[in-house]
Each structure stands twice: as C-alpha cells, then as structure tokens.
Design a protein around this motif. Structure first.
Motif: not given
Length: 363
Positions: A67, A69-70, A72, A154
């Motif tokens: 995902d 969020n991880q 990045r 996402d």
C-alpha cells in the motif's frame, strides 16, 4: 496471424536452485526484500550464507498488498540507504516481488510521490534510475517472477496502480520448491487458485496465442490434479514441486497476455470487501467462464481441451473444484448484492484488464 511469444527472464527451477543467487550476483552488491516470517523460517540466514558481504541491505517487513502508505517510507529509506546496491533480490510471495519492483524504479528526487504521480498518468515513462531485479517466489501462484507487472494499492483512496516498465522484468527467476514447504494450507490454496486464474485468464484473452495456450492448459490440468492433494499433504516435496511448476507455467502464459475480467473484478473485491487476492480473482471463474464460452471459436476449442464440450458441466466442474477447497463462488457469499455485482462487473469490463477479456467488446 503469426504467433509472437516473448519472455526475457532467465528461469531456474528445481530443488536447491536458491543457490543460483550466488553466481547470478557475482561481484555485485545485493539488497534483499522479503516478508516478516522469513527470518524465523531461516530464509534470511540462507541468503546471508550464500551472499556473505555482498548482502548490504535487508528489508524484511513486506506487508500483503503493498500500500502507498507503507511504500512511501520504505521507498525513500531504500533510495537513501541502499542506493549503492546493484541488485534487488525479492524473496517471498507476490507482495514481496511487487514491493521490490516498486523499489527498483528510482525517481529524480528519490521521493515516492514522484513515482506515484507518473503511475497516475498511466503513460509509459523512462525512470531516472533502475536496479536489477532477481525474484524467488516462496509461494506457488504469483507468477510475478516471470512478469513485469506490479500492483500498488491505495486502500484509503480505493485505488490501485499498475507498474509496468521494461526494467521491471526480473533479470532472473529462481523457482525453488524447497522454499514452499512451510506455506500453510490457506495460503497454499489461495496462491494456487491465483495460478489457476492466471492460466484461465490467459485463454479467454484477446492477446492469447498458441504458445501461451500450451503453458495455460498444462498449468490448469496440473492445478486440478495437484492442489487438492497438496492441501492434504503440505509437506510433500513432490506435490510442492508440481504446484511450483504449474504456477510457473501459468506465469509464463499470462506474461504474454496479461490477465482479464476475473482479475479486474478482483481488484474491487479486494479494495471494497477485503478478499485475499487469490480468492478474489478465483471465486468468479465459473461465472466468467460462462461469459467467455461461445465468444470465439478458437478460444472455445482451447477451453474444451480442459473442460470438454458442455458449458454447464464445465461450470459445474470448476465450481465443485473451488467449493471442495472451501472457496465460495457467488458474489452474495461475500456480502455483494445482485445490483452491486452487476455494477462491479460492468466497471471491471471497462478497466485495462477487463478490456483483455474476449467478451468485452460484445458487452
């Protein structure tokens, strides 16, 4: 039309083939990308013993369905601390290999959001930097070790991105069934059904050709024979090897066709209903088989090599097979209403993978 088949991945198959990583990375610095349980299973120690000081970076916290969020923070840490490595070695299931594919594509800024913006545009691009990728699957199903595609999720925005560049083809695939001996039953079934879906999706596909068909039919027949037996005998080296080869054949098949409607449906089922990928892309196979049957004479001939000439019997066979593995086969089984299911299928047909389906034009 003459058939064209292309796969540039050097592939090593068989018990003990993990040792090939030594020769494949001679004189190079290596970063390892793997999953949290790999250390407890002794896999990281095996790689450390094979590579010695050449192993200069280890990321061992890959999560299912990578995902943004991880990714990045993982991506930016990688390009800050492992920029000097030559090779990224992905050891794990599809999520580990997809994560590694995202990591090897470097941006000018070193920031992940720059890569995300390029992916959002949906156009081909030339990355500022790219590492060499070698992939060793620890599950029999992903096929990602012999394909260039990676899926990036996402979940917050209910979106997915598809990464596909010339450099995201692995340089080499190491398919060692010994790495799969500890995979639990649920994951064995889910990933095995992903392989089944890859093979079927490559047949009811506008990009199919006789070479991809050959890989696909062989893979389907072996999954039907092998997966139920393996579920009951998880420690069988023979069955693990057979399933690994079936999954590899399925990967070779869809490496040239891409996937189609069942996978397009699966993305919504994963994003909106949380289904694991292997279940999300396989539960609808009997339904999609019904949509595919009768659309194209040549495709029917290939499907009938597997299922025989009767559609009802074919769907029943596929449904019974899935249900024998405790996979429910109706949208309603997953809390999806008839109206939502129809809307989901219509939406899936408009997606890039949905448009590969032989019935998409008629729909």
């Amino acid at each position: 039309m003459p058939a064209h088949f292309h796969n540039p991945v050097a592939t090593y198959f068989g018990s003990g083939s993990l040792s090939q990583i030594t020769a494949l990375t001679a004189g190079q610095k290596v970063a390892l990308v793997t999953f949290p349980e790999a250390r407890g299973l002794g896999l990281i120690k095996q790689v450390e013993d094979l590579l010695g000081e050449r192993l200069v970076y280890v990321f061992e916290d890959v999560q299912p369905n990578p995902d943004v969020n991880q990714l990045r923070s993982v991506y930016e840490h990688f390009w800050q601390h492992a920029e000097h490595c030559d090779v990224v070695f992905a050891l794990g299931g599809g999520s580990a290999i997809d994560t590694a594919k995202a990591l090897i594509v470097g941006t000018e800024s070193g920031h992940f959001d720059e890569l995300l913006a390029l992916l959002a545009q949906g156009n081909p691009f030339t990355p500022a930097h790219c590492k060499t990728l070698i992939a060793a699957p620890t599950t029999a199903g992903t096929g990602s070790e012999v394909t260039p595609w990676a899926t990036i999720w996402d979940s917050a925005q209910k979106k997915k991105y598809s990464l596909h560049l010339e450099c995201t083809w692995p340089k080499a695939a190491i398919v060692d069934p010994d790495l799969m001996l500890t995979v639990p039953a649920g994951v064995t079934v889910s990933t095995g059904l992903d392989a089944l879906s890859h093979a079927l999706e490559s047949i009811w596909n506008v990009n199919a050709n006789p070479i991809s068909d050959t890989f696909a039919v062989s893979a389907i027949e072996e999954v039907f024979l092998c997966l139920p037996a393996l579920r009951k005998n998880l420690h069988s080296q023979e069955l693990r090897s057979r399933m690994a080869l079936a999954a590899l054949k399925a990967g070779m098949a869809f490496s040239n066709t891409k996937t189609a409607l069942a996978h397009s449906i699966s993305y919504e089922m994963t994003l909106r209903h949380g289904l694991p990928h292997g279940i999300a892309c396989s539960f609808s196979l009997p339904y999609v088989l019904g949509l595919a049957w009768g659309r194209d004479h040549e495709r029917d001939r290939v499907l009938q090599r597997v299922f025989g000439p009767d559609l009802a019997k074919a769907q029943n066979h596929l449904q019974n097979f899935l249900q024998s593995l405790e996979v429910k086969t109706e949208f309603s089984d997953y809390g999806v209403s008839d109206t939502e299911a129809r809307e989901m299928v219509e939406y899936a047909l408009q997606g890039a993978r949905g448009k590969n389906f032989i019935g998409a034009r008629a729909a």
